[in-house]
Scaffold this motif. Structure first.
Motif, short mmCIF file in Angstrom:
data_model
loop_
_atom_site.label_atom_id
_atom_site.label_comp_id
_atom_site.label_asym_id
_atom_site.label_seq_id
_atom_site.Cartn_x
_atom_site.Cartn_y
_atom_site.Cartn_z
N ASP A 112 68.14 24.11 9.69
CA ASP A 112 67.11 24.33 8.67
C ASP A 112 66.19 23.12 8.49
OD1 ASP A 112 65.87 26.10 6.90
OD2 ASP A 112 66.95 25.28 5.18
N CYS A 113 65.84 22.49 9.60
CA CYS A 113 64.89 21.37 9.56
C CYS A 113 63.47 21.91 9.66
CB CYS A 113 65.15 20.41 10.72
SG CYS A 113 66.75 19.61 10.63
N ARG A 114 62.54 21.21 9.05
CA ARG A 114 61.13 21.60 9.09
C ARG A 114 60.43 21.09 10.33
NH1 ARG A 114 58.07 20.10 3.94
NH2 ARG A 114 56.53 21.24 5.13
N ALA A 115 60.98 20.02 10.95
CA ALA A 115 60.30 19.40 12.09
C ALA A 115 61.27 18.57 12.90
CB ALA A 115 59.15 18.52 11.59
N LEU A 116 60.84 18.23 14.10
CA LEU A 116 61.53 17.29 14.97
C LEU A 116 60.63 16.07 15.09
CD1 LEU A 116 63.79 17.35 17.62
CD2 LEU A 116 61.59 17.16 18.70
N HIS A 117 61.17 14.88 14.84
CA HIS A 117 60.40 13.63 14.88
C HIS A 117 61.02 12.66 15.88
CE1 HIS A 117 57.90 13.84 11.09
NE2 HIS A 117 58.67 14.90 10.95
N LEU A 118 60.17 11.79 16.44
CA LEU A 118 60.65 10.65 17.22
C LEU A 118 59.58 9.58 17.22
CD1 LEU A 118 59.19 10.36 20.28
CD2 LEU A 118 60.46 12.44 20.64
N ASP A 119 59.99 8.35 17.44
CA ASP A 119 59.09 7.23 17.68
C ASP A 119 59.26 6.84 19.13
OD1 ASP A 119 58.00 6.70 15.06
OD2 ASP A 119 59.95 5.91 14.49
N SER A 120 58.19 6.37 19.75
CA SER A 120 58.26 5.96 21.14
C SER A 120 57.55 4.63 21.31
CB SER A 120 57.59 7.01 22.03
OG SER A 120 57.67 6.62 23.39
N GLY A 121 58.08 3.82 22.21
CA GLY A 121 57.43 2.56 22.53
C GLY A 121 56.07 2.80 23.18
N VAL A 122 55.29 1.74 23.29
CA VAL A 122 53.96 1.84 23.90
C VAL A 122 53.94 1.11 25.23
CG1 VAL A 122 52.79 2.07 21.68
CG2 VAL A 122 53.15 -0.19 22.65
N GLY A 123 52.92 1.35 25.98
CA GLY A 123 52.74 0.66 27.25
C GLY A 123 52.87 1.61 28.42
N PRO A 124 52.39 1.18 29.57
CA PRO A 124 52.39 2.04 30.76
C PRO A 124 53.77 2.53 31.17
CG PRO A 124 51.14 0.02 31.15
CD PRO A 124 51.78 -0.11 29.81
N HIS A 125 54.81 1.75 30.88
CA HIS A 125 56.16 2.18 31.27
C HIS A 125 56.63 3.40 30.47
CE1 HIS A 125 56.89 -0.32 27.75
NE2 HIS A 125 58.10 0.18 27.68
N ARG A 131 53.87 11.92 28.23
CA ARG A 131 53.41 13.19 28.82
C ARG A 131 54.43 14.30 28.54
NH1 ARG A 131 50.91 9.96 32.66
NH2 ARG A 131 52.76 9.68 33.93
N LEU A 132 55.71 13.98 28.69
CA LEU A 132 56.76 14.95 28.43
C LEU A 132 56.72 15.40 26.97
CD1 LEU A 132 59.38 16.53 29.10
CD2 LEU A 132 60.60 14.44 28.47
N TYR A 133 56.62 14.45 26.05
CA TYR A 133 56.60 14.81 24.62
C TYR A 133 55.43 15.72 24.30
CZ TYR A 133 59.71 10.72 24.39
OH TYR A 133 60.71 9.80 24.58
N THR A 136 55.88 19.24 25.71
CA THR A 136 56.88 20.06 25.03
C THR A 136 56.52 20.35 23.57
OG1 THR A 136 58.23 18.11 24.58
CG2 THR A 136 58.78 19.38 26.55
N GLY A 137 55.27 20.06 23.19
CA GLY A 137 54.80 20.47 21.86
C GLY A 137 54.85 19.42 20.78
N LEU A 138 55.28 18.21 21.11
CA LEU A 138 55.26 17.14 20.11
C LEU A 138 53.85 16.57 20.03
CD1 LEU A 138 58.59 15.65 21.32
CD2 LEU A 138 58.18 16.27 18.94
N ASN A 139 53.42 16.19 18.84
CA ASN A 139 52.08 15.64 18.63
C ASN A 139 52.17 14.23 18.09
OD1 ASN A 139 50.52 18.07 19.23
ND2 ASN A 139 51.56 18.89 17.42
#
Length: 149
Positions: A112-125, A131-133, A136-139
């Motif tokens: 019963d969660c309203r959303a899926l969240h994540l933080d991601s590092g920055v940079g070319p690596h 792209r995957l995120y 798969t519908g993450l914004n």
């Protein structure tokens, strides 16, 4: 190898997640060995941290692992927060991370969660992960700031 599916990983099964997690967090003290990871998982159960793994037929260890928790915040309400997502180098490009993200979305809905969240590092690596995120519908909805103390 062919995909065998995604399943939850319990603290007693920590050894199944160790190699994939070390790829993402090689210097984490909790990843020194399977016993340290199991102890860490036991300690953070009160914070609702859980693991899920994507497995390949014929392999005991997970090819990819997701570490996540359910939390409630004032800004976002009840959410599933993805702390860790990592795939073994030899298993990349086989859809394991996508399978885990689909499984996590289903799990979030079940809980019963309203959303899926994540933080991601920055940079070319991190571009492949980003792209995957997005695929798969993450914004991208915010910036994350940190002050190391």
């Amino acid at each position: 190898m062919t995909a065998a599916g995604v399943q939850a990983i319990t603290p007693d099964q920590a050894h199944l997640a160790l190699s994939a997690l070390r790829e993402l967090r090689p210097h984490a003290p909790a990843l020194a060995d399977a016993e340290a990871l199991a102890a860490h998982l036991q300690a953070v159960q009160s914070e609702h941290y859980r693991l899920a793994g994507a497995f390949e037929s014929g392999r005991e260890e997970a090819a990819a692992v997701a570490g996540y928790r359910v939390m409630t915040t004032l800004a976002f309400g009840r959410m599933l927060y993805l702390d860790d997502l990592s795939t073994l180098p030899a298993a990349r490009g086989r859809g394991h991370a996508s399978a885990l993200l689909r499984w996590l979305e289903t799990e979030a809905r079940r809980l019963d969660c309203r959303a899926l969240h994540l933080d991601s590092g920055v940079g070319p690596h991190r571009f492949d992960a980003h792209r995957l995120y997005l695929k798969t519908g993450l914004n991208i909805t915010c910036h994350h700031f940190e002050k190391v103390l």
